[in-house]
Design a protein around this motif. Structure first.
Motif, PDB file in Angstrom:
ATOM      1  N   ALA A 222       0.827  -1.209   0.000  1.00  0.00           N
ATOM      2  CA  ALA A 222       0.000   0.000   0.000  1.00  0.00           C
ATOM      3  C   ALA A 222       0.862   1.260   0.000  1.00  0.00           C
ATOM      4  O   ALA A 222       0.582   2.224  -0.732  1.00  0.00           O
ATOM      5  N   GLN A 223       1.914   1.259   0.801  1.00  0.00           N
ATOM      6  CA  GLN A 223       2.769   2.444   0.887  1.00  0.00           C
ATOM      7  C   GLN A 223       3.549   2.677  -0.405  1.00  0.00           C
ATOM      8  O   GLN A 223       3.681   3.825  -0.862  1.00  0.00           O
ATOM      9  N   VAL A 224       4.061   1.611  -0.999  1.00  0.00           N
ATOM     10  CA  VAL A 224       4.806   1.759  -2.251  1.00  0.00           C
ATOM     11  C   VAL A 224       3.883   2.279  -3.349  1.00  0.00           C
ATOM     12  O   VAL A 224       4.228   3.205  -4.098  1.00  0.00           O
ATOM     13  N   THR A 225       2.686   1.695  -3.434  1.00  0.00           N
ATOM     14  CA  THR A 225       1.727   2.131  -4.454  1.00  0.00           C
ATOM     15  C   THR A 225       1.345   3.593  -4.252  1.00  0.00           C
ATOM     16  O   THR A 225       1.291   4.389  -5.208  1.00  0.00           O
ATOM     17  N   LEU A 226       1.087   3.969  -2.996  1.00  0.00           N
ATOM     18  CA  LEU A 226       0.703   5.355  -2.711  1.00  0.00           C
ATOM     19  C   LEU A 226       1.830   6.318  -3.060  1.00  0.00           C
ATOM     20  O   LEU A 226       1.587   7.369  -3.672  1.00  0.00           O
ATOM     21  N   ALA A 227       3.064   5.987  -2.679  1.00  0.00           N
ATOM     22  CA  ALA A 227       4.191   6.884  -2.950  1.00  0.00           C
ATOM     23  C   ALA A 227       4.395   7.080  -4.449  1.00  0.00           C
ATOM     24  O   ALA A 227       4.575   8.215  -4.923  1.00  0.00           O
ATOM     25  N   LEU A 228       4.360   5.985  -5.209  1.00  0.00           N
ATOM     26  CA  LEU A 228       4.573   6.101  -6.652  1.00  0.00           C
ATOM     27  C   LEU A 228       3.419   6.838  -7.332  1.00  0.00           C
ATOM     28  O   LEU A 228       3.646   7.671  -8.223  1.00  0.00           O
ATOM     29  N   LEU A 229       2.188   6.548  -6.912  1.00  0.00           N
ATOM     30  CA  LEU A 229       1.051   7.261  -7.485  1.00  0.00           C
ATOM     31  C   LEU A 229       1.085   8.743  -7.136  1.00  0.00           C
ATOM     32  O   LEU A 229       0.697   9.604  -7.946  1.00  0.00           O
ATOM     33  N   THR A 230       1.532   9.058  -5.937  1.00  0.00           N
ATOM     34  CA  THR A 230       1.632  10.462  -5.511  1.00  0.00           C
ATOM     35  C   THR A 230       2.595  11.228  -6.400  1.00  0.00           C
ATOM     36  O   THR A 230       2.291  12.337  -6.883  1.00  0.00           O
ATOM     37  N   ILE A 231       3.772  10.654  -6.623  1.00  0.00           N
ATOM     38  CA  ILE A 231       4.766  11.323  -7.469  1.00  0.00           C
ATOM     39  C   ILE A 231       4.235  11.473  -8.890  1.00  0.00           C
ATOM     40  O   ILE A 231       4.399  12.526  -9.534  1.00  0.00           O
ATOM     41  N   ALA A 232       3.568  10.415  -9.394  1.00  0.00           N
ATOM     42  CA  ALA A 232       3.015  10.485 -10.749  1.00  0.00           C
ATOM     43  C   ALA A 232       1.921  11.546 -10.850  1.00  0.00           C
ATOM     44  O   ALA A 232       1.900  12.347 -11.796  1.00  0.00           O
ATOM     45  N   ALA A 233       1.014  11.581  -9.868  1.00  0.00           N
ATOM     46  CA  ALA A 233      -0.081  12.558  -9.900  1.00  0.00           C
ATOM     47  C   ALA A 233       0.446  13.981  -9.780  1.00  0.00           C
ATOM     48  O   ALA A 233      -0.008  14.893 -10.493  1.00  0.00           O
ATOM     49  N   ALA A 234       1.407  14.193  -8.883  1.00  0.00           N
ATOM     50  CA  ALA A 234       1.993  15.529  -8.745  1.00  0.00           C
ATOM     51  C   ALA A 234       2.706  15.941 -10.031  1.00  0.00           C
ATOM     52  O   ALA A 234       2.640  17.109 -10.443  1.00  0.00           O
ATOM     53  N   GLY A 235       3.372  14.977 -10.674  1.00  0.00           N
ATOM     54  CA  GLY A 235       4.039  15.275 -11.938  1.00  0.00           C
ATOM     55  C   GLY A 235       3.061  15.654 -13.036  1.00  0.00           C
ATOM     56  O   GLY A 235       3.304  16.601 -13.806  1.00  0.00           O
ATOM     57  N   VAL A 236       1.947  14.939 -13.116  1.00  0.00           N
ATOM     58  CA  VAL A 236       0.931  15.254 -14.122  1.00  0.00           C
ATOM     59  C   VAL A 236       0.356  16.647 -13.879  1.00  0.00           C
ATOM     60  O   VAL A 236       0.189  17.444 -14.815  1.00  0.00           O
ATOM     61  N   LYS A 237       0.033  16.961 -12.631  1.00  0.00           N
ATOM     62  CA  LYS A 237      -0.492  18.291 -12.315  1.00  0.00           C
ATOM     63  C   LYS A 237       0.526  19.389 -12.654  1.00  0.00           C
ATOM     64  O   LYS A 237       0.163  20.471 -13.132  1.00  0.00           O
ATOM     65  N   LEU A 238       1.797  19.095 -12.397  1.00  0.00           N
ATOM     66  CA  LEU A 238       2.842  20.074 -12.691  1.00  0.00           C
ATOM     67  C   LEU A 238       2.934  20.326 -14.195  1.00  0.00           C
ATOM     68  O   LEU A 238       2.986  21.481 -14.638  1.00  0.00           O
ATOM     69  N   VAL A 239       2.938  19.261 -14.985  1.00  0.00           N
ATOM     70  CA  VAL A 239       3.014  19.412 -16.436  1.00  0.00           C
ATOM     71  C   VAL A 239       1.789  20.156 -16.969  1.00  0.00           C
ATOM     72  O   VAL A 239       1.890  21.025 -17.843  1.00  0.00           O
ATOM     73  N   THR A 240       0.614  19.834 -16.428  1.00  0.00           N
ATOM     74  CA  THR A 240      -0.618  20.507 -16.858  1.00  0.00           C
ATOM     75  C   THR A 240      -0.566  21.999 -16.554  1.00  0.00           C
ATOM     76  O   THR A 240      -0.975  22.833 -17.385  1.00  0.00           O
ATOM     77  N   TYR A 241      -0.041  22.340 -15.368  1.00  0.00           N
ATOM     78  CA  TYR A 241       0.030  23.758 -14.997  1.00  0.00           C
ATOM     79  C   TYR A 241       1.080  24.496 -15.811  1.00  0.00           C
ATOM     80  O   TYR A 241       0.867  25.646 -16.221  1.00  0.00           O
ATOM     81  N   VAL A 242       2.222  23.854 -16.064  1.00  0.00           N
ATOM     82  CA  VAL A 242       3.313  24.522 -16.786  1.00  0.00           C
ATOM     83  C   VAL A 242       2.866  24.966 -18.169  1.00  0.00           C
ATOM     84  O   VAL A 242       3.258  26.038 -18.654  1.00  0.00           O
ATOM     85  N   SER A 243       2.018  24.166 -18.810  1.00  0.00           N
ATOM     86  CA  SER A 243       1.587  24.499 -20.171  1.00  0.00           C
ATOM     87  C   SER A 243       0.800  25.807 -20.230  1.00  0.00           C
ATOM     88  O   SER A 243       0.793  26.485 -21.263  1.00  0.00           O
ATOM     89  N   ASP A 244       0.146  26.188 -19.135  1.00  0.00           N
ATOM     90  CA  ASP A 244      -0.652  27.423 -19.106  1.00  0.00           C
ATOM     91  C   ASP A 244      -0.152  28.435 -18.090  1.00  0.00           C
ATOM     92  O   ASP A 244      -0.822  29.432 -17.819  1.00  0.00           O
ATOM     93  N   ALA A 245       1.009  28.201 -17.488  1.00  0.00           N
ATOM     94  CA  ALA A 245       1.500  29.070 -16.420  1.00  0.00           C
ATOM     95  C   ALA A 245       1.895  30.434 -16.976  1.00  0.00           C
ATOM     96  O   ALA A 245       2.467  30.534 -18.072  1.00  0.00           O
ATOM     97  N   PRO A 246       1.582  31.514 -16.241  1.00  0.00           N
ATOM     98  CA  PRO A 246       2.005  32.847 -16.697  1.00  0.00           C
ATOM     99  C   PRO A 246       3.521  32.969 -16.704  1.00  0.00           C
ATOM    100  O   PRO A 246       4.199  32.458 -15.800  1.00  0.00           O
TER     101      PRO A 246
END
Length: 525
Positions: A53-77
């Motif tokens: 559970a912890q390994v899955t959560l940690a890897l999913l967390t990094i992946a989700a944060a990375g996706v949000k970061l990429v999504t924001y960068v494309s439209d960031a001022p």
């Protein structure tokens, strides 16, 4: 009644409080929220379910944060924006540092999660085990891995992300403690050599407490000088004020000492060799790569946003600090007989190179330092991944004499380690060469030629102890009772492969990362 209503109508409407943009800080919210959820996993899940559970959560967390970061960068001022009522500055350098931290933490989490190199994982499974006790495989299988390391890792990662985007010194101090306290605990969790691990944790905690005190005292003095802890307000006061400069320079000195300690810049590096050697190797990899990124992110922001107008006062001092750091790292690295301590002094030398880029208060200096942090982080993650595979009956075989003839036992591992050492030395066709080139180019353009000459000499000296290990692996005979090379599990293999591929790609095709690193400057708000 009518007069009361008329008076109420004449009163100005209260000012609207604008909600902070949440989209800008989703990566931080995801990481810190997952860290809290990870704590609940430890409290509520049965022991046999915690690791998956912890390994899955940690890897999913990094992946989700990375996706949000990429999504924001494309439209960031392009000019950046502030969030959380002005406490965080989400600008292009901060976004680059967040992406670097998430990518490096992925490799570190893979190393931390591996349970095949060290049966049951590298972390002690029970606090009741006496230091120095060696468990057999049956005991390890029955107790399992101490999974508390995963929430600690996520909290430290969240603190690092806040630290390099902090827009005021108070937020920076809170983030410093959030990233530091989990690391103190993680350093003392080694399954083997428990006394050494716990000694490292105590040293790191005590020296870290001193550094935090320096940092906080500096914050207090700068607040007394500027009447604010916001970096932009300090910059404004320093640019033109009739206040006493004593508070400014004293506060600035104490603040920078705290930052240099966290970045392991000599002579504020005394914790580094002991902690690198004593901590579990996956934790050393996480600390060596990610903490360096966060610390220099904070240094860059403080120097370029708050203290740029006073550069003539502090620049000469930091010249001296950079020279001392490079000399200490290069010279003392030659005397080391332990591989992890050697890499620790290597990191001190690299901190001196990074400080050169930080002193160059130009766009080239900023982008060069950011790129160097990216290259150094991936190489370091892979280096410690390789170190964890060379083992004997007592655990990791880190003494240099035990690496003699390693190429005859495992040509592939020796070849990978040789490539990584050449990258740390800055040999062409590796990311280390490009990283040093862009930093030294920025320093030359800013009139720091003498400092670059010293850096080149230090690089040449440091290359000797990297080459010494390579010669030892290829041109010495292995001892009959020498260590063996453990077959890595999927997680360790993935972490090492990721580090090697990025080290190679950034050496032969660095344009994309360099363009991203030079896409903007710090926002001053």
């Amino acid at each position: 009644m009518s007069s009361v209503l008329l008076l109420a109508q004449e009163q100005p409407a209260p000012p609207k409080v604008e909600a902070p943009p949440v989209s800008a800080i989703w990566p931080i919210l995801i990481v810190l929220g997952a860290a809290c959820l990870s704590v609940l996993f430890e409290a509520l899940l049965p022991k046999h379910l915690r690791w998956p559970a912890q390994v899955t959560l940690a890897l999913l967390t990094i992946a989700a944060a990375g996706v949000k970061l990429v999504t924001y960068v494309s439209d960031a001022p392009a000019a950046g924006e502030t969030a959380m009522f002005g406490t965080l500055a989400v600008d292009r350098p901060a976004l680059f540092l967040w992406g670097t931290l998430l990518a490096l933490s992925l490799g570190a989490v893979l190393l931390i999660a591996d349970r095949s190199v060290e049966p049951g994982g590298a972390f002690v499974a029970s606090a009741a085990i006496r230091p120095g006790t060696i468990q057999d495989r049956a005991q390890v299988a029955s107790t399992g891995m101490q999974t508390e390391v995963f929430p600690l890792t996520l909290f430290a990662l969240g603190g690092m992300m806040v630290f390099c985007a902090a827009n005021d010194l108070l937020t920076m101090f809170v983030a410093l403690e959030v990233l530091s306290l989990p690391l103190y605990l993680m350093c003392g969790l080694a399954r083997r050599r428990r006394l050494l691990s716990q000694e490292a944790a105590v040293k790191y905690f005590l020296l870290g407490a001193f550094a935090s005190a320096f940092f906080l005292y500096g914050v207090a003095l700068l607040y007394g000088y500027a009447g604010s802890v916001r970096l932009a307000d300090i910059a404004e006061a320093a640019a033109g004020s009739d206040r006493s400069d004593t508070l400014l320079f004293a506060g600035m000195g104490l603040l920078v000492v705290g930052l240099l300690f966290k970045a392991a810049v000599g002579p504020f590096h005394t914790w580094t060799p002991d902690v690198y050697q004593g901590a579990p190797t996956p934790v050393t990899a996480f600390m060596a790569a990610c903490t360096k990124v966060a610390a220099f992110g904070g240094i860059l922001r403080v120097l370029q946003v708050a203290l740029e107008s006073t550069q003539w006062e502090w620049r000469g001092v930091l010249w001296g600090v950079a020279i001392v750091s490079m000399v200490i790292g290069a010279v003392l690295g030659l005397t080391q007989t332990d591989v992890k301590r050697m890499i620790a002094y290597s990191s001190v030398a690299h901190a001196g190179f990074l400080l050169i880029g930080s002193i160059a208060l130009t766009e080239k200096g900023l982008s060069g330092t950011l790129f160097y942090l990216l290259t150094y982080g991936f190489t370091t993650i892979a280096t410690f991944g390789v170190i964890s595979l060379v083992r004997d009956s007592s655990g990791e075989a880190t003494h240099l004499s035990q690496w003699a003839g390693l190429a005859k036992r495992s040509p592939l591992l020796a070849g990978v380690f040789t490539f990584l050492l050449l990258a740390l030395a800055g040999i062409p066709l590796t990311s280390g060469f490009v990283g040093k080139f862009v930093v030294f180019e920025a320093a030359l353009a800013d009139g720091m030629a003498p400092l670059v000459v010293v850096a080149l000499i230090a690089s040449a000296v440091a290359a000797f102890f990297y080459l010494r290990v390579i010669v030892l692996m290829y041109f010495s005979e292995p001892a009959a009772d020498g260590p063996t090379v453990t077959v890595p599990g999927a997680f360790t293999t993935a972490a090492i492969t990721l580090g090697v591929i990025v080290t190679l790609l950034l050496g032969v095709a660095p344009a994309f990362a360099l363009d991203w690193a030079s896409s903007g400057v710090f926002a001053i708000r």
